[in-house]
Design an enzyme around this catalytic site. Sequence first.
Site, PDB file in Angstrom:
ATOM      1  N   HIS A 326      17.903  24.409 -13.585  1.00 39.02           N
ATOM      2  CA  HIS A 326      18.608  25.363 -13.137  1.00 39.02           C
ATOM      3  C   HIS A 326      18.264  25.622 -11.824  1.00 39.02           C
ATOM      4  CE1 HIS A 326      19.731  26.092 -17.397  1.00 39.02           C
ATOM      5  NE2 HIS A 326      20.565  26.851 -17.139  1.00 39.02           N
ATOM      6  N   GLY A 327      16.984  25.507 -11.339  1.00 38.54           N
ATOM      7  CA  GLY A 327      16.813  25.942  -9.827  1.00 38.54           C
ATOM      8  C   GLY A 327      15.315  25.540  -9.533  1.00 38.54           C
TER       9      GLY A 327
END
Lengths: 478, 298
Positions: A326-327
């Site tokens: 996701h990041g």
Amino acid sequence: MLFNSISYLFFLPIVFAIYWMLNARKLKWQNLFLLTASYFFYACWDWRFLFLLMFSTGLDYFTGIKMFEAKSVKLKKFWFFASIFINVGFLGVFKYYNFFIESFEDLLTNFGVTSHFWTLKIILPVGISFYTFHGLSYVIDIYYNRIKPEKNIVDYSLFVSYFPLLVAGPIERATHLLPQIKKKRVFNYENAMEGFYQILWGLFKKLVIADSCAVYANEIFDNHQSMNSISLLLGAVYFSFQIYGDFSGYSDIALGTSKLFGIDLLRNFNYPYFSRDIAEFWRRWHISLSTWFRDYLYIPLGGSKGGMTTKIRNTFIIFLVSGFWHGANWTFIIWGFLNALFFLPLLITNNNRNNISIVAEGKMFPTIKEFFSILLTFTITTFAWIFFRSNTVSQAIEFIKNIFKFNVNGGFQYLTFDRYTIELVFLLLLFLFIEWISRERVHPVFGKFKSLKVIAIITMILIFGVFSEAKEFIYFQF
Amino acid sequence: MKKFIVTILSYLMATFLIMFALDFGYTKVYENAKPRTKFQYFRSLKNKQFDCVFLGSSRVENGIIPTIIKEKTGLETLNMGFQASKLNDIYTILQLLKEYNIQGKRIFIQIDYIYNLKGNSKILQYQMIPFINENEVLNKHFKNNSEDYFGYNYVPFYRYSRNDLKLNFREILLSIAKKKTNAMEGNGYAPKYGTSKNHRLTLPTELEKENVVFDSIIKYIEKNKINATFYCAPFCYHGKNMEFIAKLKNKVPNFYDFSRAVSDEKLFQNSNHLNHDGAIYFTNIFIDQVLLKNNIEE
């Protein structure tokens, strides 16, 4: 180009009209046009990264064929790992390089060593995590002889770059999408209307639910130090609905758009907030990513085979990787870790596949046990979302600490945009009610009284939608 | 395909009808509701007469107290300062005074660094948007100042959608429920309280060479024989480039400079806004140096 922008309102009907006009000619023209439209759609965001997309597409197309034609296992392995290495390398450079460098610097600082490594000032190409995963699944499937490589470059490119799924999924599989791309599509009224209904419901979720929640959640998270426990709790709940409305709304628009072109995409959400345990939640939330990790990471690692230790290890790996996907931030890794932790009791007690069916199927109300199971699942999910939403781990911890101070001074606080924190709850209750009564259908517009429902949704979007600023979809940044 | 196009077009038609209906309903509510915004309050003063009308930005809204003026001089006063107002907004309000037949024997216009500022007040804009088609002045204001003019003017309900955080269903319900705000209190004065620490202010070094809006204001005043006086409200003493006001004085006719009239920092809420105590102090200065002095001269 955003799905909720004026430009998309023009783009979609034009592409739709030309696409079906080309139907009378040949499938290859239809696919070529769809690919051109997809590249245009992507270039509207930043044309420079179109070359990266094309390179990534070309790489997997080429290595796919090379793997298939390889006369020795060694050569096949070479092309396979070359593709994996370059794909993951791109993702690493664009998405994770700075994170690793900065984390390493922090680590050295903790040991008293001052360092300054070279970081990159680069923009994260939109959709890179999604199209890289498309390519990876394709290459892995060829390597394990599940599919044959696609020889037609246009068809393969369309599989990777098909505009409804290009920037935020769903993450498609070659086995599902490529056969549809290669088959002649015939316009079907019922199917197209289903697409339209799904787009409309997606817009409702984005403009009414997600963007309204965003206004409140942003205000509360950004000013969490001055908020009391009630506001902080509400802020966390609002973010839970924001991310659900945002991402599932996006997915609905993507699926609906694709139906207009006669192509079915994988379902990505299935009323996740009515899940009775965290395992069920992950079978209903971002389904295409969960199944991707299951098929291409969990199972190759041994999956549920082997002892309990292997199962636990594999579960933690997929949740941590999912968080990191996701990041590039520790907040996402902790979010993944928390979900693994929530999953653990179910895994150990072998209860992770208890809730497969629809909750309270055929009934209006859930049982008390079901109700509290849903509430508990939502609570722990919301707790984990606090890390997902916060900018730093310390912000998340401070946010949680302040919740547990049980400070209720000021009651429902008045926010700077002239609203009380509680106000949005009524809209969310209405939304939950609509979702609850629709949970046995793909989306609420399905079923009887479609026209009436359409009119009601349009009216609700106009009255309650947030139009003052077009907000990007959260998952664009991933 | 034909059936699909017909169905989609019917839904599109229905959408436009809903937009028309909502636009009509919202506008009617805003037109007839008791004032909840300052602009609605301004509209409600149609055909009324005042001795003094103050125009300008928040430096007027937070700095001039009409009740004190009335108490000390007997002059009926209206404070029509609007937050974040620029010259464009002042010019529009000035024209609307005539449009709404709100008579002001003397008009006081606060002017300072806003002389150099372009654009318009977004706060005033959302307050005015329900009335965009009410008269030529308002319509022209949006035509000249808003990028969204086409949508505002021609697309039903667009104006409410674009300003949804302010002009939404909630506001409609509150208007229908006749929920009061403080918009009608104090003849337009809105007090600020407290004192912030940061009192730094930097004024521009030079005046804009050409200022079409200011020239239009002057022409309008001359053409309509308006008894207008310009003034500059107090700034905190720590301001930089204060000589800007002297340059302004050379450019603006009939100008009173109060930029240094208040020296006590405690009377400022921030560098350019007086707090309530400061407003009382300054209003008294203004009464003594402008209103009473001129009355005696008259």
